[in-house]
Structures are given as C-alpha cells and as structure tokens.
Design a protein around this motif. Sequence first.
Motif, PDB file in Angstrom:
ATOM      1  N   GLU A  31       0.825  -1.206   0.000  1.00 55.34           N
ATOM      2  CA  GLU A  31       0.000   0.000   0.000  1.00 55.34           C
ATOM      3  C   GLU A  31       0.861   1.259   0.000  1.00 55.34           C
ATOM      4  O   GLU A  31       0.507   2.262  -0.620  1.00 55.34           O
ATOM      5  N   ILE A  32       1.994   1.214   0.694  1.00 52.85           N
ATOM      6  CA  ILE A  32       2.906   2.357   0.693  1.00 52.85           C
ATOM      7  C   ILE A  32       3.441   2.599  -0.719  1.00 52.85           C
ATOM      8  O   ILE A  32       3.475   3.736  -1.203  1.00 52.85           O
ATOM      9  N   ALA A  33       3.830   1.522  -1.397  1.00 52.40           N
ATOM     10  CA  ALA A  33       4.333   1.665  -2.764  1.00 52.40           C
ATOM     11  C   ALA A  33       3.236   2.179  -3.699  1.00 52.40           C
ATOM     12  O   ALA A  33       3.483   3.051  -4.539  1.00 52.40           O
ATOM     13  N   ALA A  34       2.033   1.649  -3.541  1.00 53.47           N
ATOM     14  CA  ALA A  34       0.927   2.063  -4.416  1.00 53.47           C
ATOM     15  C   ALA A  34       0.580   3.533  -4.235  1.00 53.47           C
ATOM     16  O   ALA A  34       0.127   4.195  -5.177  1.00 53.47           O
ATOM     17  N   ALA A  35       0.795   4.049  -3.019  1.00 50.28           N
ATOM     18  CA  ALA A  35       0.455   5.444  -2.732  1.00 50.28           C
ATOM     19  C   ALA A  35       1.584   6.414  -3.065  1.00 50.28           C
ATOM     20  O   ALA A  35       1.407   7.631  -2.934  1.00 50.28           O
ATOM     21  N   ALA A  36       2.726   5.906  -3.475  1.00 53.47           N
ATOM     22  CA  ALA A  36       3.865   6.780  -3.776  1.00 53.47           C
ATOM     23  C   ALA A  36       3.520   7.710  -4.933  1.00 53.47           C
ATOM     24  O   ALA A  36       2.907   7.288  -5.923  1.00 53.47           O
ATOM     25  N   PRO A  37       3.898   8.980  -4.840  1.00 55.74           N
ATOM     26  CA  PRO A  37       3.593   9.913  -5.931  1.00 55.74           C
ATOM     27  C   PRO A  37       4.327   9.544  -7.214  1.00 55.74           C
ATOM     28  O   PRO A  37       5.358   8.857  -7.179  1.00 55.74           O
ATOM     29  N   ALA A  38       3.804  10.009  -8.317  1.00 58.74           N
ATOM     30  CA  ALA A  38       4.404   9.697  -9.622  1.00 58.74           C
ATOM     31  C   ALA A  38       5.859  10.129  -9.696  1.00 58.74           C
ATOM     32  O   ALA A  38       6.677   9.491 -10.376  1.00 58.74           O
ATOM     33  N   SER A  39       6.207  11.194  -8.969  1.00 62.10           N
ATOM     34  CA  SER A  39       7.577  11.703  -8.990  1.00 62.10           C
ATOM     35  C   SER A  39       8.575  10.752  -8.353  1.00 62.10           C
ATOM     36  O   SER A  39       9.789  10.890  -8.542  1.00 62.10           O
ATOM     37  N   ASP A  40       8.090   9.763  -7.578  1.00 61.07           N
ATOM     38  CA  ASP A  40       8.981   8.800  -6.923  1.00 61.07           C
ATOM     39  C   ASP A  40       9.250   7.577  -7.788  1.00 61.07           C
ATOM     40  O   ASP A  40      10.000   6.685  -7.377  1.00 61.07           O
ATOM     41  N   TRP A  41       8.644   7.524  -8.958  1.00 60.10           N
ATOM     42  CA  TRP A  41       8.835   6.374  -9.839  1.00 60.10           C
ATOM     43  C   TRP A  41       9.768   6.742 -10.987  1.00 60.10           C
ATOM     44  O   TRP A  41       9.738   7.852 -11.495  1.00 60.10           O
ATOM     45  N   VAL A  42      10.623   5.781 -11.356  1.00 61.91           N
ATOM     46  CA  VAL A  42      11.638   6.006 -12.397  1.00 61.91           C
ATOM     47  C   VAL A  42      11.348   5.095 -13.583  1.00 61.91           C
ATOM     48  O   VAL A  42      11.214   3.869 -13.422  1.00 61.91           O
ATOM     49  N   ALA A  43      11.249   5.672 -14.768  1.00 63.23           N
ATOM     50  CA  ALA A  43      10.984   4.878 -15.974  1.00 63.23           C
ATOM     51  C   ALA A  43      12.198   4.036 -16.328  1.00 63.23           C
ATOM     52  O   ALA A  43      13.350   4.488 -16.212  1.00 63.23           O
ATOM     53  N   ILE A  44      11.958   2.812 -16.748  1.00 60.66           N
ATOM     54  CA  ILE A  44      13.016   1.928 -17.230  1.00 60.66           C
ATOM     55  C   ILE A  44      13.063   2.063 -18.751  1.00 60.66           C
ATOM     56  O   ILE A  44      12.045   1.852 -19.433  1.00 60.66           O
ATOM     57  N   ALA A  45      14.203   2.405 -19.290  1.00 62.14           N
ATOM     58  CA  ALA A  45      14.329   2.599 -20.734  1.00 62.14           C
ATOM     59  C   ALA A  45      14.068   1.284 -21.463  1.00 62.14           C
ATOM     60  O   ALA A  45      14.580   0.233 -21.064  1.00 62.14           O
ATOM     61  N   PRO A  46      13.275   1.294 -22.540  1.00 66.59           N
ATOM     62  CA  PRO A  46      13.054   0.072 -23.315  1.00 66.59           C
ATOM     63  C   PRO A  46      14.362  -0.567 -23.789  1.00 66.59           C
ATOM     64  O   PRO A  46      14.437  -1.790 -23.952  1.00 66.59           O
ATOM     65  N   SER A  47      15.396   0.235 -23.976  1.00 66.18           N
ATOM     66  CA  SER A  47      16.693  -0.304 -24.406  1.00 66.18           C
ATOM     67  C   SER A  47      17.353  -1.146 -23.319  1.00 66.18           C
ATOM     68  O   SER A  47      18.325  -1.852 -23.588  1.00 66.18           O
ATOM     69  N   ASP A  48      16.826  -1.070 -22.092  1.00 68.51           N
ATOM     70  CA  ASP A  48      17.354  -1.871 -20.987  1.00 68.51           C
ATOM     71  C   ASP A  48      16.458  -3.053 -20.651  1.00 68.51           C
ATOM     72  O   ASP A  48      16.613  -3.682 -19.606  1.00 68.51           O
TER      73      ASP A  48
END
Length: 340
Positions: A31-48
Amino acid sequence: MKHLLLSAALAASLILPAYGAEPAPIPSPGEIAAAAPASDWVAIAPSDLLVMDLAPDAKGKPRHVVIQLMSAPFSQGWIGNIRKLAAAHWWDGTSVNRVQDNYVAQWGDATEKKALPTGLTAVSESRYVASDPASGQAAVDGKPAIRLSKDEANRRAKQFEQAGKGDIFGGASMADAYAPGVMFESGWPIGYSSAQVPDSRWPLHCYGAVGVGRNLSPDTGSGAELYAVIGHAPRHLDRNIAVVGRVISGIEHLSSLPRGTGALGFYEDAAERVAITSIRVATELPAADQPRFEYLSTESDSFARYADARANRRDPFFITPAGGADICNIPVPVRPVAAK
C-alpha cells in the motif's frame, strides 16, 4: 438536578471518544508503494529491457518474460555480449534446458554446438566487482572505472553511512551474512566492501536475479547461457558469477516449470525442454509491442517507508515485527506503465 445532568453529559462527552475513535490503519508495504507519488517512480528505458518469448503453454497461452538489464557500472562486459546475442537472434530456437528446485531456471543452447556471433568480449573475473577511482581503486583490466561526480560520491558516502546505521531501513538491522554491508543503488540491491569508504560494490543474487552460466574458473561465460533465480536467494554466488539483470515480469513462466530429473536439474529428455521462440531487446520490437515499466526510486522517501515496513511489519496480520530484514526480502517495487 439539571446541573447534575449537564455535568454527567459533559463527562460522557469527554470519555466516549476515547472508546469510539478508530485507530488509523497501518499501511502494508504494498500500500505504501501504491500510494507513492508519480515523482517517486523512475521509468526503465526500453533499451534496458530484454523480452523473452517462450513457446505457448499446454493450453496455448503465450508466455512472455521481461528482464531488466543491470545498470552501469555493473557487469557491462557481459551485458554488451547479451545485446549482441539478442541482435543476432541467437537464442531463437534454443531452450530452457535446466530447472533445479529452489535454485535456478537456465536457458541457452542445450547442444552446445550452436556457433556464437562474432565480436563477443571475454570478460575478466575482476569485473564481478565494480570499483570507483574516487575511492583510490585502480582501473580494472586497463579500463577506467566510472568516475563519480563530487555530488554523487557524497550521496553514496551518506547512503553507506545510513545503511550502516539502519537509517534508510527505519532503524532496522541490516546485518548481512555475505557482505560487509548492503544497500540499494539506482534500484538494485548491492553489496559493498566497507562501511567507511564506498569503493568496491557488486550486485546480489536475490530472487529473480539473472546471471551468466559458466564453466570452471577462469571461464566467466559469454552471456549465451543465462539463468534466473527461482528459489531462496543463493547469495554464495555473489562475486562468483556475473549478475546481469532481473526478471521484472513473467517469472511464473520459469518458476512453475517441471523440475529436471538429471544432475543439477538438467532435462534428460530433449522433449522436456521449453522452446524459446525469441529473445529481443525491447527497442527492436514495434513501438506498440514494447513493454514499459518503472521502479520505485530507492532514493525516495516512499522507498524508505516501504523498506521500513518490510523490516518492521505493523499491519494487522502481524503480531511481532521482525525488527530487521534480509536485503533480498525488500524487493524493489516495479510496475507496468500503460502506453500513452
């Protein structure tokens, strides 16, 4: 009498809320992870991202496995080979040929006769560990290590210090049986050599980790033979085999396969092997088919709260918080992202 009734009512009004108020629910790690703001998430590059398609299962359902490749400076020699193997479509027609209970699922050329593409690099055993010149470590194999900026060196030094105190895990004990210290770096679980100086570091064999199969030393493997951890974290392999990534989607297609009955879990009958249709770096796929994922930044406050909750379970099911956690029991949250 009226005065007495008012006094009694007032007294009741002071008492009842103490019994009637419900305590605030304690959130679970998920639930803590689900509530994390969008700014706390990092996109994984498709090249990786490495996309592995297995032959459909017995019911005809497709089986896709997505692997995130390890970030620099770790294991880059092997990862360079993996990119070349994927570009050459070398794994097409190979198979998952080993499944050992509580250990690994392994894939590659079971015949060991398929010619490798040209241009693969032979990687030294010294590359199982990454070192930074800022710490006084010499270059490895004549190649300079990644040089850190002053801000990054200071950030790492602070995190090393916090990890030693348990600060980034809510004060929970992070004693480790396999490394002087452990921490998270750019979303990956990492071991390190000293709590005082952030010098030598290496990736860890947690559940879902992808490593490079090899023969006896000094062989380090080319990257053509890979495995995924499907059991209890085999941390004794750290610094002995290259960790090149982790499965972030589809691990069930590997962990649920029948166990091999041969030595070390190899399939004795070729018919038991699970065919690999293709393995591609995601950027080679059509844009609409490229998977998109993001991970919870391990430098964020949300992750600190998540890690604390993993180490100190306080949600209703738990009776006694453990007061500590194995780093592999704090999996970094990863989630798919809808295409825009």
